[in-house]
Design a protein around this motif. Sequence first.
Motif, PDB file in Angstrom:
ATOM      1  N   ASP A 107      -2.087   6.781  -8.207  1.00  0.00           N
ATOM      2  CA  ASP A 107      -0.650   6.524  -7.448  1.00  0.00           C
ATOM      3  C   ASP A 107      -0.184   5.373  -7.278  1.00  0.00           C
ATOM      4  O   ASP A 107       1.045   4.306  -6.657  1.00  0.00           O
ATOM      5  CB  ASP A 107      -0.704   7.384  -6.224  1.00  0.00           C
ATOM      6  CG  ASP A 107      -0.610   8.880  -7.060  1.00  0.00           C
ATOM      7  OD1 ASP A 107       0.182   8.458  -7.736  1.00  0.00           O
ATOM      8  OD2 ASP A 107      -0.754  10.442  -6.171  1.00  0.00           O
ATOM      9  N   GLN A 108      -1.488   3.955  -6.226  1.00  0.00           N
ATOM     10  CA  GLN A 108      -1.603   2.845  -5.839  1.00  0.00           C
ATOM     11  C   GLN A 108      -1.003   2.290  -7.597  1.00  0.00           C
ATOM     12  O   GLN A 108      -0.003   1.047  -6.811  1.00  0.00           O
ATOM     13  CB  GLN A 108      -2.652   2.527  -5.723  1.00  0.00           C
ATOM     14  CG  GLN A 108      -2.677   1.737  -4.502  1.00  0.00           C
ATOM     15  CD  GLN A 108      -1.692   1.353  -3.965  1.00  0.00           C
ATOM     16  OE1 GLN A 108      -1.864   1.187  -2.501  1.00  0.00           O
ATOM     17  NE2 GLN A 108      -0.445   0.686  -4.312  1.00  0.00           N
ATOM     18  N   GLN A 144       6.357  -2.582   5.760  1.00  0.00           N
ATOM     19  CA  GLN A 144       7.195  -2.687   4.729  1.00  0.00           C
ATOM     20  C   GLN A 144       8.521  -1.812   4.486  1.00  0.00           C
ATOM     21  O   GLN A 144       9.748  -2.563   3.766  1.00  0.00           O
ATOM     22  CB  GLN A 144       6.987  -0.898   3.755  1.00  0.00           C
ATOM     23  CG  GLN A 144       5.093  -1.380   2.695  1.00  0.00           C
ATOM     24  CD  GLN A 144       4.748  -0.591   1.987  1.00  0.00           C
ATOM     25  OE1 GLN A 144       5.019   0.717   1.898  1.00  0.00           O
ATOM     26  NE2 GLN A 144       3.488  -0.495   3.002  1.00  0.00           N
ATOM     27  N   LYS A 166       5.711  -0.513  -9.653  1.00  0.00           N
ATOM     28  CA  LYS A 166       6.892   0.010  -9.269  1.00  0.00           C
ATOM     29  C   LYS A 166       7.632  -1.574  -8.127  1.00  0.00           C
ATOM     30  O   LYS A 166       8.940  -1.899  -8.892  1.00  0.00           O
ATOM     31  CB  LYS A 166       6.877   0.976  -8.648  1.00  0.00           C
ATOM     32  CG  LYS A 166       8.463   1.774  -8.559  1.00  0.00           C
ATOM     33  CD  LYS A 166       8.962   3.020  -7.966  1.00  0.00           C
ATOM     34  CE  LYS A 166      10.021   3.410  -7.195  1.00  0.00           C
ATOM     35  NZ  LYS A 166       9.668   4.862  -6.918  1.00  0.00           N
ATOM     36  N   VAL A 167       6.824  -1.515  -7.634  1.00  0.00           N
ATOM     37  CA  VAL A 167       7.261  -2.414  -6.572  1.00  0.00           C
ATOM     38  C   VAL A 167       7.557  -4.031  -8.066  1.00  0.00           C
ATOM     39  O   VAL A 167       8.010  -4.650  -7.221  1.00  0.00           O
ATOM     40  CB  VAL A 167       5.628  -2.806  -5.632  1.00  0.00           C
ATOM     41  CG1 VAL A 167       6.228  -4.162  -4.583  1.00  0.00           C
ATOM     42  CG2 VAL A 167       5.983  -1.753  -4.806  1.00  0.00           C
ATOM     43  N   ARG A 179       0.173   2.676  -9.671  1.00  0.00           N
ATOM     44  CA  ARG A 179       2.295   2.733 -10.643  1.00  0.00           C
ATOM     45  C   ARG A 179       2.383   2.278  -9.450  1.00  0.00           C
ATOM     46  O   ARG A 179       3.958   1.874  -9.681  1.00  0.00           O
ATOM     47  CB  ARG A 179       2.342   4.226 -10.069  1.00  0.00           C
ATOM     48  CG  ARG A 179       1.583   5.378 -11.370  1.00  0.00           C
ATOM     49  CD  ARG A 179       1.693   6.653 -11.537  1.00  0.00           C
ATOM     50  NE  ARG A 179       0.700   7.411 -12.678  1.00  0.00           N
ATOM     51  CZ  ARG A 179       0.513   8.270 -12.075  1.00  0.00           C
ATOM     52  NH1 ARG A 179      -0.590   8.603 -10.361  1.00  0.00           N
ATOM     53  NH2 ARG A 179      -0.536   9.112 -12.448  1.00  0.00           N
ATOM     54  N   HIS A 180       2.454   2.754  -7.607  1.00  0.00           N
ATOM     55  CA  HIS A 180       3.545   2.161  -6.578  1.00  0.00           C
ATOM     56  C   HIS A 180       2.969   0.283  -7.285  1.00  0.00           C
ATOM     57  O   HIS A 180       4.465   0.062  -7.572  1.00  0.00           O
ATOM     58  CB  HIS A 180       3.063   2.289  -5.643  1.00  0.00           C
ATOM     59  CG  HIS A 180       3.398   1.092  -4.887  1.00  0.00           C
ATOM     60  ND1 HIS A 180       4.871   2.200  -3.903  1.00  0.00           N
ATOM     61  CD2 HIS A 180       3.270   0.777  -3.683  1.00  0.00           C
ATOM     62  CE1 HIS A 180       5.581   1.585  -2.963  1.00  0.00           C
ATOM     63  NE2 HIS A 180       4.287   0.295  -2.800  1.00  0.00           N
ATOM     64  N   GLN A 230       0.345  -0.799   0.169  1.00  0.00           N
ATOM     65  CA  GLN A 230       0.578   0.152   0.039  1.00  0.00           C
ATOM     66  C   GLN A 230       1.425   1.169   0.041  1.00  0.00           C
ATOM     67  O   GLN A 230       2.289   1.118   0.314  1.00  0.00           O
ATOM     68  CB  GLN A 230      -1.271   0.336   1.292  1.00  0.00           C
ATOM     69  CG  GLN A 230      -1.832  -0.734   1.479  1.00  0.00           C
ATOM     70  CD  GLN A 230      -2.775  -0.875   2.570  1.00  0.00           C
ATOM     71  OE1 GLN A 230      -2.470   0.265   3.628  1.00  0.00           O
ATOM     72  NE2 GLN A 230      -4.489  -2.151   2.762  1.00  0.00           N
ATOM     73  N   THR A 231       0.081   2.959  -0.888  1.00  0.00           N
ATOM     74  CA  THR A 231       1.260   3.634  -0.821  1.00  0.00           C
ATOM     75  C   THR A 231       0.240   3.846   0.603  1.00  0.00           C
ATOM     76  O   THR A 231      -0.662   3.550   1.043  1.00  0.00           O
ATOM     77  CB  THR A 231       0.688   4.656  -1.979  1.00  0.00           C
ATOM     78  OG1 THR A 231      -0.964   5.016  -1.777  1.00  0.00           O
ATOM     79  CG2 THR A 231       0.778   3.437  -3.472  1.00  0.00           C
TER      80      THR A 231
END
Length: 258
Positions: free
Chosen positions: A165-166, A134, A172-173, A168-169, A104-105
Amino acid sequence: MRANEYLVWELRRLRERHGLTQEAWGERIHYSHKHVGAIERGERAIRSDYLRAVDKAFGTSYAKLWEVLHVALAPTWFRPLPEIEREATAIRRYEPNLIPGLLQTEAYARMVLGCGLLTPEQAEIHLSTRMERQVAVFDREDPPLLTVVIDEIALRRGDPEIMRDQLRHLLKVGERPRVYLHVIPLSVGVHIGLDGPFILIHTAENDVAGFVDDQLQGRLVTHQGRVAALERTWQALTAVALPCDQTRELIARLLEEQ
């Protein structure tokens, strides 16, 4: 005044006592003034690495205080999970309705925690603990193998701006080594995982423990037969989930739709 608010107040008081602007304070502890401002405004969760930087620069012991507060305010049933995750060699997580906490962001976590029955103080403690988990998993010298299966509906539920944004995260993760992300598409329909989320955690001693959530609390599962049942459920879920590359394509398409 809530515990987190008191700690923020103490940090601001220390900064002002030294006659430092947010920018000068940030330079002393090697954080940006934007980061400092976000913490002082309550827009960003306090993390232990930030407090350790303050302690190193000013000879304080805020990181230890925050650790004690986390233990004191966290629910008893939850305390074993972060401890086991810190020692894990592999973590397998299934979640049907939400993005799992480890992925989670901060904004998404605030959204989720803010819609429940938690008091503001409890929500802030949960948020900080979630962000700390995290760090403990991803920033270790030898991070665990992390495999996550999420239902597609979890990627579609939430405030559009936060979800952009989540998503996108997640992309990325998913690029990190030892991280494998799979989505069960809506086309699968009803499946065994809809009974609820769970975690399977492996340790260096080859022990496997489960952690199961419900509406009231989570519980650690170590009984061999029950862990075996979770293992069978996991096998059934991975059989219908998309491979990693197709999962990335799905997330990218959903991002374009936002």
